[in-house]
Design an enzyme around this catalytic site. Structure first.
Site, short mmCIF file in Angstrom:
data_model
loop_
_atom_site.label_atom_id
_atom_site.label_comp_id
_atom_site.label_asym_id
_atom_site.label_seq_id
_atom_site.Cartn_x
_atom_site.Cartn_y
_atom_site.Cartn_z
N CYS A 101 1.36 -1.44 -0.10
CA CYS A 101 0.37 0.11 -0.09
C CYS A 101 1.01 1.60 0.43
O CYS A 101 1.91 1.41 1.13
CB CYS A 101 -1.02 -0.38 1.23
N CYS A 104 0.25 3.21 3.73
CA CYS A 104 0.92 2.73 4.50
C CYS A 104 2.08 1.25 4.91
O CYS A 104 2.60 1.61 5.62
CB CYS A 104 -0.29 2.45 5.81
N CYS A 150 -7.54 -0.50 1.27
CA CYS A 150 -6.70 -1.54 2.37
C CYS A 150 -6.67 -1.58 4.18
O CYS A 150 -7.83 -0.70 4.69
CB CYS A 150 -5.38 -0.97 2.85
N CYS A 153 -5.52 1.56 6.36
CA CYS A 153 -5.60 2.68 6.38
C CYS A 153 -6.85 3.40 5.74
O CYS A 153 -7.08 4.11 5.81
CB CYS A 153 -4.29 2.90 5.68
N CYS A 173 -8.18 -5.50 -9.74
CA CYS A 173 -7.75 -4.05 -10.61
C CYS A 173 -7.72 -3.46 -9.58
O CYS A 173 -8.51 -2.71 -8.94
CB CYS A 173 -9.07 -4.29 -11.55
#
Length: 186
Positions: A101, A104, A150, A153, A173
């Site tokens: 991510c 984070c 995510c 976060c 995707c």
């Protein structure tokens, strides 16, 4: 040599048109001065933040993220925008390793689950751990989709569809702007 049937060509064109349409609907005009692909800015120092560290990522407000992200990243990751198909840094990336991510640093996808779906966005069959992503029903834009965020976060990553090539049938995707490859850590 395998030839494409008219139906495959039609479906490919429809997917490309739909991707461009969603981009236009989702996005404000980007900076007209920049003709380069949107850059991914590493939001945190990934070497000093781990998933075990007690950071309350979900309480971070827009001001926190705006200070640390490019405007394009903020629009995609924090406001559930979509980058233009075939424009992202990672859609053609074939390097081995993990995709994290970009907000984070949580490990989300592995290169061995990445494949070319022909849609113009990085596509994966499955996350590295189902606990690292959350799936949310998304009824926006007149259709029913499943948003992927995510789990640590709440960054918008993209959407998951049930037309993937693996046993799971998943096609995650994902926007390149929501990811950072582990080899690209600053």
């Amino acid at each position: 040599m395998k030839t494409l049937t008219p139906n495959v060509v039609k479906i490919s064109l429809i997917l490309l048109f739909a991707g461009i349409l969603f981009y236009v609907i989702d996005n404000k005009p980007m900076n007209a001065e920049s003709s380069d692909k949107p850059k991914i800015k590493q939001v945190i120092d990934l070497e000093t933040h781990t998933s075990d560290e007690p950071v309350d990522w979900q309480s971070k407000g827009d001001d926190y993220w705006k200070e640390r992200m490019t405007p394009e990243q903020f629009h995609v990751s924090r406001k559930a925008g979509t980058e233009m198909p075939f424009s992202g840094q990672y859609y053609k990336d074939k390097r081995e390793g993990a995709y994290l991510c970009s907000s984070c640093g949580l490990e989300l996808f592995a290169s061995d689950t990445k494949y070319d779906s022909g849609t113009g966005w990085p596509s994966f069959t499955d996350p590295v751990n189902t606990k690292n992503v959350r799936l949310i029903v998304d009824n926006s834009k007149g259709m029913k989709r499943t948003e992927v965020v995510c789990a640590r976060c709440n960054a918008h990553l993209g959407h998951v569809f049930d037309d993937g090539p693996s046993e799971s049938g998943n096609r995650f995707c994902i926007n390149s702007l929501s990811l950072i490859h582990e080899k690209d850590k600053e």
